[in-house]
Structure formats: structure tokens, C-alpha cells
Design a protein around this motif. Structure first.
Motif, PDB file in Angstrom:
ATOM      1  N   VAL A 163      -1.197   4.505 -13.300  1.00  0.00           N
ATOM      2  CA  VAL A 163      -1.529   5.362 -12.158  1.00  0.00           C
ATOM      3  C   VAL A 163      -0.832   6.704 -12.314  1.00  0.00           C
ATOM      4  O   VAL A 163       0.154   6.840 -13.036  1.00  0.00           O
ATOM      5  CB  VAL A 163      -1.122   4.700 -10.820  1.00  0.00           C
ATOM      6  CG1 VAL A 163      -1.997   3.496 -10.525  1.00  0.00           C
ATOM      7  CG2 VAL A 163       0.356   4.311 -10.823  1.00  0.00           C
ATOM      8  N   SER A 164      -1.347   7.693 -11.598  1.00  0.00           N
ATOM      9  CA  SER A 164      -0.833   9.060 -11.674  1.00  0.00           C
ATOM     10  C   SER A 164      -0.305   9.507 -10.324  1.00  0.00           C
ATOM     11  O   SER A 164      -0.642   8.934  -9.277  1.00  0.00           O
ATOM     12  CB  SER A 164      -1.951  10.017 -12.119  1.00  0.00           C
ATOM     13  OG  SER A 164      -2.494   9.617 -13.356  1.00  0.00           O
ATOM     14  N   GLU A 165       0.520  10.548 -10.322  1.00  0.00           N
ATOM     15  CA  GLU A 165       1.060  11.097  -9.087  1.00  0.00           C
ATOM     16  C   GLU A 165      -0.064  11.552  -8.164  1.00  0.00           C
ATOM     17  O   GLU A 165      -1.050  12.136  -8.606  1.00  0.00           O
ATOM     18  CB  GLU A 165       2.001  12.271  -9.396  1.00  0.00           C
ATOM     19  CG  GLU A 165       3.288  11.818 -10.079  1.00  0.00           C
ATOM     20  CD  GLU A 165       4.170  12.978 -10.498  1.00  0.00           C
ATOM     21  OE1 GLU A 165       3.897  14.119 -10.069  1.00  0.00           O
ATOM     22  OE2 GLU A 165       5.137  12.744 -11.245  1.00  0.00           O
ATOM     23  N   GLY A 166       0.101  11.253  -6.880  1.00  0.00           N
ATOM     24  CA  GLY A 166      -0.906  11.620  -5.900  1.00  0.00           C
ATOM     25  C   GLY A 166      -1.959  10.553  -5.668  1.00  0.00           C
ATOM     26  O   GLY A 166      -2.746  10.655  -4.726  1.00  0.00           O
ATOM     27  N   GLU A 167      -1.959   9.520  -6.483  1.00  0.00           N
ATOM     28  CA  GLU A 167      -2.965   8.457  -6.364  1.00  0.00           C
ATOM     29  C   GLU A 167      -2.570   7.459  -5.277  1.00  0.00           C
ATOM     30  O   GLU A 167      -1.407   7.060  -5.185  1.00  0.00           O
ATOM     31  CB  GLU A 167      -3.094   7.744  -7.709  1.00  0.00           C
ATOM     32  CG  GLU A 167      -4.220   6.740  -7.800  1.00  0.00           C
ATOM     33  CD  GLU A 167      -4.416   6.200  -9.205  1.00  0.00           C
ATOM     34  OE1 GLU A 167      -4.994   5.100  -9.342  1.00  0.00           O
ATOM     35  OE2 GLU A 167      -3.977   6.874 -10.170  1.00  0.00           O
ATOM     36  N   ARG A 168      -3.516   7.074  -4.443  1.00  0.00           N
ATOM     37  CA  ARG A 168      -3.292   6.032  -3.441  1.00  0.00           C
ATOM     38  C   ARG A 168      -3.485   4.673  -4.109  1.00  0.00           C
ATOM     39  O   ARG A 168      -4.416   4.475  -4.885  1.00  0.00           O
ATOM     40  CB  ARG A 168      -4.282   6.165  -2.288  1.00  0.00           C
ATOM     41  CG  ARG A 168      -4.153   7.436  -1.480  1.00  0.00           C
ATOM     42  CD  ARG A 168      -2.916   7.491  -0.629  1.00  0.00           C
ATOM     43  NE  ARG A 168      -2.799   6.339   0.266  1.00  0.00           N
ATOM     44  CZ  ARG A 168      -1.788   6.151   1.109  1.00  0.00           C
ATOM     45  NH1 ARG A 168      -0.798   7.038   1.167  1.00  0.00           N
ATOM     46  NH2 ARG A 168      -1.736   5.103   1.895  1.00  0.00           N
ATOM     47  N   VAL A 169      -2.570   3.733  -3.811  1.00  0.00           N
ATOM     48  CA  VAL A 169      -2.668   2.392  -4.392  1.00  0.00           C
ATOM     49  C   VAL A 169      -2.643   1.350  -3.280  1.00  0.00           C
ATOM     50  O   VAL A 169      -2.091   1.578  -2.205  1.00  0.00           O
ATOM     51  CB  VAL A 169      -1.527   2.115  -5.401  1.00  0.00           C
ATOM     52  CG1 VAL A 169      -1.641   3.038  -6.601  1.00  0.00           C
ATOM     53  CG2 VAL A 169      -0.155   2.266  -4.742  1.00  0.00           C
ATOM     54  N   LYS A 170      -3.249   0.211  -3.538  1.00  0.00           N
ATOM     55  CA  LYS A 170      -3.281  -0.900  -2.597  1.00  0.00           C
ATOM     56  C   LYS A 170      -2.313  -1.984  -3.056  1.00  0.00           C
ATOM     57  O   LYS A 170      -2.016  -2.117  -4.254  1.00  0.00           O
ATOM     58  CB  LYS A 170      -4.693  -1.484  -2.503  1.00  0.00           C
ATOM     59  CG  LYS A 170      -5.755  -0.485  -2.081  1.00  0.00           C
ATOM     60  CD  LYS A 170      -5.543   0.041  -0.679  1.00  0.00           C
ATOM     61  CE  LYS A 170      -5.840  -1.001   0.377  1.00  0.00           C
ATOM     62  NZ  LYS A 170      -5.688  -0.472   1.750  1.00  0.00           N
ATOM     63  N   ASP A 176       0.842  -1.197   0.000  1.00  0.00           N
ATOM     64  CA  ASP A 176       0.000   0.000   0.000  1.00  0.00           C
ATOM     65  C   ASP A 176       0.877   1.246   0.000  1.00  0.00           C
ATOM     66  O   ASP A 176       1.957   1.257   0.599  1.00  0.00           O
ATOM     67  CB  ASP A 176      -0.888   0.048   1.246  1.00  0.00           C
ATOM     68  CG  ASP A 176      -1.890  -1.103   1.318  1.00  0.00           C
ATOM     69  OD1 ASP A 176      -2.001  -1.866   0.341  1.00  0.00           O
ATOM     70  OD2 ASP A 176      -2.558  -1.221   2.362  1.00  0.00           O
ATOM     71  N   GLY A 177       0.404   2.315  -0.648  1.00  0.00           N
ATOM     72  CA  GLY A 177       1.161   3.549  -0.613  1.00  0.00           C
ATOM     73  C   GLY A 177       0.582   4.616  -1.512  1.00  0.00           C
ATOM     74  O   GLY A 177      -0.546   4.500  -1.999  1.00  0.00           O
ATOM     75  N   GLU A 178       1.367   5.667  -1.725  1.00  0.00           N
ATOM     76  CA  GLU A 178       0.970   6.789  -2.577  1.00  0.00           C
ATOM     77  C   GLU A 178       1.966   6.946  -3.722  1.00  0.00           C
ATOM     78  O   GLU A 178       3.181   6.900  -3.509  1.00  0.00           O
ATOM     79  CB  GLU A 178       0.922   8.086  -1.777  1.00  0.00           C
ATOM     80  CG  GLU A 178       0.537   9.296  -2.618  1.00  0.00           C
ATOM     81  CD  GLU A 178       0.525  10.598  -1.837  1.00  0.00           C
ATOM     82  OE1 GLU A 178       0.447  11.670  -2.466  1.00  0.00           O
ATOM     83  OE2 GLU A 178       0.605  10.531  -0.588  1.00  0.00           O
ATOM     84  N   VAL A 179       1.453   7.125  -4.925  1.00  0.00           N
ATOM     85  CA  VAL A 179       2.304   7.336  -6.091  1.00  0.00           C
ATOM     86  C   VAL A 179       2.879   8.753  -6.012  1.00  0.00           C
ATOM     87  O   VAL A 179       2.137   9.737  -6.008  1.00  0.00           O
ATOM     88  CB  VAL A 179       1.512   7.163  -7.403  1.00  0.00           C
ATOM     89  CG1 VAL A 179       2.406   7.438  -8.613  1.00  0.00           C
ATOM     90  CG2 VAL A 179       0.914   5.763  -7.478  1.00  0.00           C
ATOM     91  N   VAL A 180       4.211   8.841  -5.911  1.00  0.00           N
ATOM     92  CA  VAL A 180       4.853  10.153  -5.818  1.00  0.00           C
ATOM     93  C   VAL A 180       5.590  10.517  -7.104  1.00  0.00           C
ATOM     94  O   VAL A 180       6.038  11.644  -7.262  1.00  0.00           O
ATOM     95  CB  VAL A 180       5.824  10.215  -4.616  1.00  0.00           C
ATOM     96  CG1 VAL A 180       5.048  10.142  -3.298  1.00  0.00           C
ATOM     97  CG2 VAL A 180       6.868   9.112  -4.672  1.00  0.00           C
ATOM     98  N   TYR A 181       5.703   9.560  -8.019  1.00  0.00           N
ATOM     99  CA  TYR A 181       6.277   9.859  -9.340  1.00  0.00           C
ATOM    100  C   TYR A 181       5.715   8.882 -10.350  1.00  0.00           C
ATOM    101  O   TYR A 181       5.614   7.681 -10.090  1.00  0.00           O
ATOM    102  CB  TYR A 181       7.808   9.770  -9.331  1.00  0.00           C
ATOM    103  CG  TYR A 181       8.402  10.136 -10.683  1.00  0.00           C
ATOM    104  CD1 TYR A 181       8.508  11.462 -11.072  1.00  0.00           C
ATOM    105  CD2 TYR A 181       8.786   9.143 -11.577  1.00  0.00           C
ATOM    106  CE1 TYR A 181       9.004  11.806 -12.321  1.00  0.00           C
ATOM    107  CE2 TYR A 181       9.286   9.480 -12.830  1.00  0.00           C
ATOM    108  CZ  TYR A 181       9.393  10.818 -13.203  1.00  0.00           C
ATOM    109  OH  TYR A 181       9.864  11.143 -14.442  1.00  0.00           O
ATOM    110  N   SER A 182       5.337   9.392 -11.509  1.00  0.00           N
ATOM    111  CA  SER A 182       4.861   8.564 -12.610  1.00  0.00           C
ATOM    112  C   SER A 182       5.226   9.273 -13.904  1.00  0.00           C
ATOM    113  O   SER A 182       4.635  10.297 -14.254  1.00  0.00           O
ATOM    114  CB  SER A 182       3.340   8.357 -12.524  1.00  0.00           C
ATOM    115  OG  SER A 182       2.866   7.560 -13.585  1.00  0.00           O
ATOM    116  N   GLY A 183       6.251   8.765 -14.603  1.00  0.00           N
ATOM    117  CA  GLY A 183       6.685   9.448 -15.808  1.00  0.00           C
ATOM    118  C   GLY A 183       7.979   8.875 -16.358  1.00  0.00           C
ATOM    119  O   GLY A 183       8.444   7.815 -15.935  1.00  0.00           O
TER     120      GLY A 183
END
Length: 231
Positions: free
Chosen positions: A186-193, A149-156
Motif C-alpha cells: 500500500v501507498s501513503e494516502g491509501e484507505r485500508v480496511k 480500518d484507517g489511512e496509510v500515513v507512511y509507507s517506506g
């Protein structure tokens, strides 16, 4: 032969010495800069007196080491949030020096899972191009899943040498990174499980399907196999 490669890779990690400054480019985020230089974003923010706004802008020179050898002052655990917006007169943030591979921290780690099932094409320290993680083989287009679980802080794709990259922050201490993706889901700022599909596997430097996977502990690269369950 394999042992020699591992030792050589680990030696390269130990010798890592980031440059003194980074000149911010348009589209940079502090988190992206910190990851590139194996630093902790909170330290970079402190070293540069960024305050709570954590604003960076194109052309700004960011110090990548503590002024006068002083230690960075950290906010209390859980009191800081990771930055995600790019530098174009917008807010952002970054992480701390990591010369050597990280040891297992005292605090509890997430319940890690494999991001994809496949053979290990290289172990931690073995790749001359990316010694900070492991290479997991598979099939092009295979689903890549969040390891916890966490938060996406970079996607690119702004970090050279990683292809299309996703970075997930799991806690104040842990983050994971997933490189050489074909498609980002997924995009930056998105919460993921844990187990959520975040990308589709692409091809690495040798033009073979693979995922470059990292776990970092307070910005320092750590051997993911030490955390992952047996396959």
C-alpha cells in the motif's frame, strides 16, 4: 528473567526524552518525524507555528518540545488530517510527547484484529531495539493485514530500526505500525480496511521472519496485547 526484561524495557520507555530540535532532511514528513520521536504531529505543528499549510523543508529546524513549557493547542477532534508528503518544499505534518507507555483512552478504540498469526517473539517493552511494540513470528512472505480500518500515513524505509515500515492512522487517537516487511503493498494516502493485505512479512534484526507491530495512542506507545483479541 522475562519480568525483569519487561520492567527494564518499560523503564527505558519512561526515560525517553526527545532531543530539542530535528533538522528536516529531504524526504522527511512531519508524521515520520513525530513517530520517530514518539510525538503527536499536531503538537509539533503547533510548537513550530506551521499553520494550516504544515509546510516543512530540508534544513528547517523543528522544535520538539513546547516553547516555554506551554501546552500545545489542539484542533478539535476530527478537524485535522494527517500529513503524508515528503519534505522537498512540499506540505506535511507531525505528533506529541510520549515519555511513558500510554494508558487505554476514554474514547472507543477500533475493532482491532491481529495483523498476522504467529508466536510472540517478544512482548511490549522486552526488545532492547524496539521496546515500543511486540514481535510476532511467522513465515517470510506471509501476508500482513491491517489491524483496523484507517489511512496509510507512511509507507517506506526512511525510519532506521524498522526496516520497511507501514503506519496506519485509524482516528485522531489511534495509529498502528508494521515493521520489517519484505514487500509493501500500500501507498501513503491509501484507505485500508481491517484485514486487508498491506505487506508481506520480512526478516528482523536476528534474521528471523517476524513482524514488529505497534499501537500508539496520541503518539504514545501502548501494549498492543491490551487491545488485540485472544489468539
Amino acid at each position: 528473567m522475562g519480568l525483569a526484561l519487561v520492567l527494564a524495557g518499560c523503564a527505558a520507555l519512561t526515560r525517553w526524552d526527545p532531543p530539542d530540535v530535528h533538522v528536516v532532511q529531504r524526504g522527511d514528513t512531519l508524521f515520520q518525524i513525530a513517530f520517530k520521536h514518539r510525538l503527536d504531529w499536531r503538537d509539533v505543528a503547533a510548537w513550530n507555528g506551521l499553520g494550516n499549510a504544515h509546510r516543512i523543508y530540508p534544513g528547517q529546524e523543528l522544535r520538539l518540545s513546547p516553547p516555554g513549557g506551554a501546552r500545545a493547542s489542539r484542533p478539535a477532534a476530527g478537524s485535522a488530517t494527517a500529513p503524508s508528503r515528503p519534505a522537498s518544499n512540499s506540505a506535511t505534518t507531525a505528533r506529541r510527547p510520549a515519555g511513558a507507555a500510554a494508558s487505554v483512552p476514554r474514547g472507543p478504540a477500533p475493532a482491532w484484529g491481529w495483523p498476522v498469526r504467529g508466536p510472540l517473539l517478544w512482548r511490549f517493552g522486552e526488545s532492547r531495539r524496539n521496546p515500543t511494540g511486540i514481535g510476532i513470528g511467522g513465515t517470510e512472505g506471509a501476508e500482513v493485514r491491517a489491524a483496523a480500518d484507517g489511512e496509510v500515513v507512511y509507507s517506506g524505509s526512511g525510519l532506521i530500526g524498522y526496516g520497511q515500515l507501514i503506519i496506519v492512522q485509524h482516528s485522531d487517537t489511534f495509529l498502528s505500525a508494521y515493521g520489517y516487511n519484505e514487500t509493501l503493498k500500500v501507498s501513503e494516502g491509501e484507505r485500508v480496511k481491517s484485514g486487508q493485505v498491506i505487506a508481506l512479512m520480512g526478516r528482523g534484526p536476528a534474521d528471523v521472519p517476524l513482524l514488529h507491530f505497534e499501537i500508539r495512542v496520541e503518539g504514545k506507545p501502548a501494549d498492543p496485547v491490551r487491545f488485540l483479541p485472544s489468539q
